[in-house]
Design a protein around this motif. Sequence first.
Motif, PDB file in Angstrom:
ATOM      1  N   TYR A 215       0.720  -1.256   0.201  1.00  0.00           N
ATOM      2  CA  TYR A 215       0.006  -0.036  -0.071  1.00  0.00           C
ATOM      3  C   TYR A 215       0.865   1.374   0.018  1.00  0.00           C
ATOM      4  O   TYR A 215       0.594   2.257  -0.745  1.00  0.00           O
ATOM      5  CB  TYR A 215      -0.845   0.045   1.271  1.00  0.00           C
ATOM      6  N   LEU A 216       2.092   1.131   0.846  1.00  0.00           N
ATOM      7  CA  LEU A 216       2.865   2.281   0.889  1.00  0.00           C
ATOM      8  C   LEU A 216       3.443   2.616  -0.582  1.00  0.00           C
ATOM      9  O   LEU A 216       3.455   3.957  -0.996  1.00  0.00           O
ATOM     10  CB  LEU A 216       3.906   2.003   1.653  1.00  0.00           C
ATOM     11  N   LEU A 217       3.961   1.670  -1.059  1.00  0.00           N
ATOM     12  CA  LEU A 217       4.583   1.821  -2.350  1.00  0.00           C
ATOM     13  C   LEU A 217       3.392   2.418  -3.619  1.00  0.00           C
ATOM     14  O   LEU A 217       3.654   3.317  -4.583  1.00  0.00           O
ATOM     15  CB  LEU A 217       5.026   0.561  -2.965  1.00  0.00           C
ATOM     16  N   LYS A 218       2.022   1.744  -3.688  1.00  0.00           N
ATOM     17  CA  LYS A 218       1.325   2.053  -4.298  1.00  0.00           C
ATOM     18  C   LYS A 218       0.860   3.660  -4.344  1.00  0.00           C
ATOM     19  O   LYS A 218       0.868   4.395  -5.086  1.00  0.00           O
ATOM     20  CB  LYS A 218      -0.017   1.190  -3.914  1.00  0.00           C
ATOM     21  N   SER A 219       0.726   3.924  -2.991  1.00  0.00           N
ATOM     22  CA  SER A 219       0.253   5.276  -2.749  1.00  0.00           C
ATOM     23  C   SER A 219       1.412   6.699  -3.012  1.00  0.00           C
ATOM     24  O   SER A 219       1.362   7.336  -3.835  1.00  0.00           O
ATOM     25  CB  SER A 219      -0.158   5.644  -1.258  1.00  0.00           C
ATOM     26  N   LYS A 220       2.579   5.924  -2.704  1.00  0.00           N
ATOM     27  CA  LYS A 220       3.711   6.986  -3.159  1.00  0.00           C
ATOM     28  C   LYS A 220       4.260   6.968  -4.288  1.00  0.00           C
ATOM     29  O   LYS A 220       4.491   8.170  -4.737  1.00  0.00           O
ATOM     30  CB  LYS A 220       4.980   6.701  -2.098  1.00  0.00           C
TER      31      LYS A 220
END
Lengths: 306, 443
Positions: B192-197
């Motif tokens: 999720y972090l990678l996706k959002s950032k």
Amino acid sequence: MNGMLNVSSSPHIRHFDTTKGIMADVIIALLPAAIYGCILFGFRAVILLCVTVASAVLAEFIWNKILHKRQTIGDLSAIVTGLLLGMNLSPKVPVWVAIIGSVVAIIVVKQMFGGLGHNFVNPAIAARIVLLVSFPSYMTSFSEPVSDAISSATPLVDNTGLTLKSLFFGMHSGCIGETSAFLLILGGIYLMVRRVIFPVIPVCFIGSFALLTLISGGNVGVQVLSGGLMLGAIFMATDYTTSPTMPLGKVIFGIGCGVITFAIRQFGSLPEGVSYSIILMNILVPHINKLTLSKPFGAKEVKANE
Amino acid sequence: MTKTEKILRPVKHIFGGAGLEHHKNTASFESVIMPPPDTVYIPLSQHIGAPCEALVKKDDYVYVGTKIGESAGFVSAPIHSSVSGTVVSVGEKMLGGNCVNCVEIKSDGEMKKDPSLEPFSVNCKEDIALAAKLCGLVGLGGAGFPTHVKLTPPKESKIDTLIINGAECEPYITSDNRECIENFNDVIEGIYLLKSKLEIKRVVICIEKNKPRAIDRLYRMACDHRDFDDSVKLMCLPSRYPQGAEKVIIYSATGRKLPLGKLPSDVGCIVMNITSIGTLYRFITTGMPLVSKRITFDGTAVSEPKNIIVPIGTPIEKVIEFAGGVSEDADKIIIGGPMMGNCVASADSVIEKRNNAILVMKREKEQDATQCIRCGRCVMACPMQLYPAMVESAYNKGLTENYEKLNVNYCMECGSCSYVCPAKRPLTQVMRVAKAELRRQKK
Ligand code: SF4
Ligand code: SF4
């Protein structure tokens, strides 16, 4: 574990299938029809099959010995060739003719071109054609089956009094191994289940032949079930070395065989066209392979005008 | 929503491949943590690109996570200490029959964490790649491609899909599967972090069908409430080797074909391995870089297969000792999977960042090679649609000028052709030679 480790290149595992295993499967698939041929035609057939197999193996053995090559009879391919040749002979063929056939198949057609995998035509078929041309009278006279089957010339010449059922189960005269369509199909199914062959070639071969016969108003059942069509389509046209690699190539090859067989049977003076059609298509295989070459994954589609 | 709606089928199926026996013996065993060995030898080049320069010298004291090697090159990843203890030497050592430049550290057995490690805060897009770099992440492929390079796509490329590679198509290996089960949270939060950032619209998590437990957990995740826009999807790949190969997984997940010599970003994708995601997330939350790897210890000569978390730089013989030994007739040690892994010449080679398995194999009866019978199985198995049999025949005849026409440079050395060949021809090996020869010709 001791100090010395074996260092080899990946992959470190191999599938269990071997050349020998594949050849053994082909032999197993051929056996029912061969044994049936022996029952049908009696002792002569047994002798002929033994002679073709033994002389094929011996020829390969001696060739390797004389030329100081690695002995290759262990791969069982000579047995397959010998067995196929024997099954393609009329039970009346003299033993010495059968021996000549085996020697031609192994030495001239197979070993002289570099051995297993290097022959460009099927050894058993090529040898059969050599025999047909050299000894036509021996090759085309058929004996009556010894069991209580209907006797006649090969049904392609005279098919009076034959029912489809007797053709299907093989109670008629013909070559040793070609009479029982049922057992040959059984062998074919075995090979497909074992994934030795794909159904593409036999289906296209027999299918296109049947279709053309139907269109021309021939008797489809009799034409398909008699002669060497089943044996040829299932066991000889599917020979790895002499059939195309790609699925599309296999389709072209199968249809080609079917069309040529039909043409020979319909318009030629020969009663039988399977061997000739397969050998003609064998010769075309390198070209078919070139035609059906695939592009590597992710290669740009090259436009025709480039 | 039903389960089948959430679990995608592959968009496209590749041609070829090989059905292998999975041997995933360790799939349900909890990983065990290996205590630090007396001494670790940490190679200074565990990645493709510029090797690192040592930052420590003899008698320095290092902690777990202390940076001990770095390079100024972009394509490079820093090296960290995997134990706490004293540096014994810096320089060349004979490891596994090769001369390796490494840092030798004597462990004090306490595994003290470097006090200077602290969580990394991700503020902008570029910080993700920076985190991957500081963490020292490299890809799993044989070459060890630094992960931050992948996460830094050229400005003009539009990335629309993040592919999470959990295929693990090689037999025996289960370390990604265990990562997914044991560190589930890290993996998910990382995704999720990678996706959002990185502002990527779509995430496809690709897993082979033979990992029901991981699939189940990820499926539940995919139903997670945060997934309101339905953009994180799970995809089940068929259990057919080589699903995990980069080109193959991109094709399965998006239907796009990666052309020769191009990077995934050229077709709008970033591919990240499941374990890499977990490790990256742990680095971001704790500051602990990549200092240990989960290694699947298995093979025909192993009686107690297991997953072991091993400090990087541990000699393989120590891992084997810890894991309970191998049988008498073992004669081959493979680093990596049986299809693409490499043999080591001696058991003193060390575990590197890119490793995920040690397989110890028994001596096997040599299968007799025959001449090629032209069965075409190698052609049907090649995922790159090449003609291995023709390459081998060109090689045997010395027709090296044919290599280009035969497209040998497309070969990814997956091993499928050799695997299926009934005549036991050394096809993959020949491919490798031919590729090298073609590269030489082009120079
Ligand atoms: S799989 Fe082996 S035997 Fe079959 S065509 Fe390829 S190289 Fe020849
Ligand atoms: S090793 Fe190369 S040639 Fe062989 S199957 Fe894999 S990609 Fe094809």
